[in-house]
Design a protein around this motif. Sequence first.
Motif, PDB file in Angstrom:
ATOM      1  N   ALA A  34       0.854  -1.187   0.000  1.00 49.88           N
ATOM      2  CA  ALA A  34       0.000   0.000   0.000  1.00 49.88           C
ATOM      3  C   ALA A  34       0.886   1.232   0.000  1.00 49.88           C
ATOM      4  N   VAL A  35       0.358   2.318  -0.546  1.00 52.79           N
ATOM      5  CA  VAL A  35       1.105   3.574  -0.559  1.00 52.79           C
ATOM      6  C   VAL A  35       1.128   4.145   0.851  1.00 52.79           C
ATOM      7  N   SER A  36       2.327   4.349   1.375  1.00 52.48           N
ATOM      8  CA  SER A  36       2.503   4.993   2.669  1.00 52.48           C
ATOM      9  C   SER A  36       2.445   6.503   2.491  1.00 52.48           C
ATOM     10  N   HIS A  37       3.294   7.007   1.581  1.00 46.69           N
ATOM     11  CA  HIS A  37       3.304   8.437   1.295  1.00 46.69           C
ATOM     12  C   HIS A  37       4.044   8.707  -0.007  1.00 46.69           C
ATOM     13  N   VAL A  38       3.934   9.937  -0.457  1.00 47.84           N
ATOM     14  CA  VAL A  38       4.611  10.372  -1.668  1.00 47.84           C
ATOM     15  C   VAL A  38       5.826  11.179  -1.250  1.00 47.84           C
ATOM     16  N   HIS A  39       6.959  10.892  -1.886  1.00 48.28           N
ATOM     17  CA  HIS A  39       8.215  11.570  -1.555  1.00 48.28           C
ATOM     18  C   HIS A  39       8.821  12.060  -2.870  1.00 48.28           C
ATOM     19  N   GLY A  40       8.503  13.304  -3.230  1.00 49.98           N
ATOM     20  CA  GLY A  40       8.978  13.841  -4.502  1.00 49.98           C
ATOM     21  C   GLY A  40       8.335  13.100  -5.655  1.00 49.98           C
ATOM     22  N   SER A  41       9.160  12.543  -6.543  1.00 50.98           N
ATOM     23  CA  SER A  41       8.643  11.802  -7.700  1.00 50.98           C
ATOM     24  C   SER A  41       8.560  10.299  -7.418  1.00 50.98           C
ATOM     25  N   HIS A  42       8.667   9.942  -6.148  1.00 54.20           N
ATOM     26  CA  HIS A  42       8.599   8.529  -5.752  1.00 54.20           C
ATOM     27  C   HIS A  42       7.405   8.281  -4.842  1.00 54.20           C
ATOM     28  N   VAL A  43       6.946   7.051  -4.885  1.00 55.59           N
ATOM     29  CA  VAL A  43       5.912   6.588  -3.972  1.00 55.59           C
ATOM     30  C   VAL A  43       6.596   5.668  -2.980  1.00 55.59           C
ATOM     31  N   VAL A  44       6.367   5.904  -1.702  1.00 57.29           N
ATOM     32  CA  VAL A  44       6.902   5.026  -0.665  1.00 57.29           C
ATOM     33  C   VAL A  44       5.791   4.048  -0.306  1.00 57.29           C
ATOM     34  N   MET A  45       6.116   2.765  -0.449  1.00 61.93           N
ATOM     35  CA  MET A  45       5.146   1.708  -0.226  1.00 61.93           C
ATOM     36  C   MET A  45       5.483   0.913   1.023  1.00 61.93           C
TER      37      MET A  45
END
Length: 95
Positions: A34-45
């Motif tokens: 699941a997506v935890s958060h967005v970090h710039g142009s990356h998705v942290v899962m």
Amino acid sequence: MDHSSHIRLASSQLTAPILEGATIYGPGDEKIGAVSHVHGSHVVMDVGGFLGIGAKHVGVPISDLEFMRDADGNVLAVTTWTKEQLKAMPEHVDL
């Protein structure tokens, strides 16, 4: 799950408030995270774990995921990454 009828998100909709919490499906259509958060142009899962406990945080380019809404309006994504590939990645640490 057949994702062909799901509405793809426009690039203007790829924002943290919309993407956070989205379920991620792998190439075999299994839930892989699941997506935890967005970090710039990356998705942290969040990958692995149970109910968020013991999950590993990994970052992938947002372009590696295809985000869409299902018939109920829920945001989800599909990717070619497998759970095993994601677990093998270095853990993401926000700086």
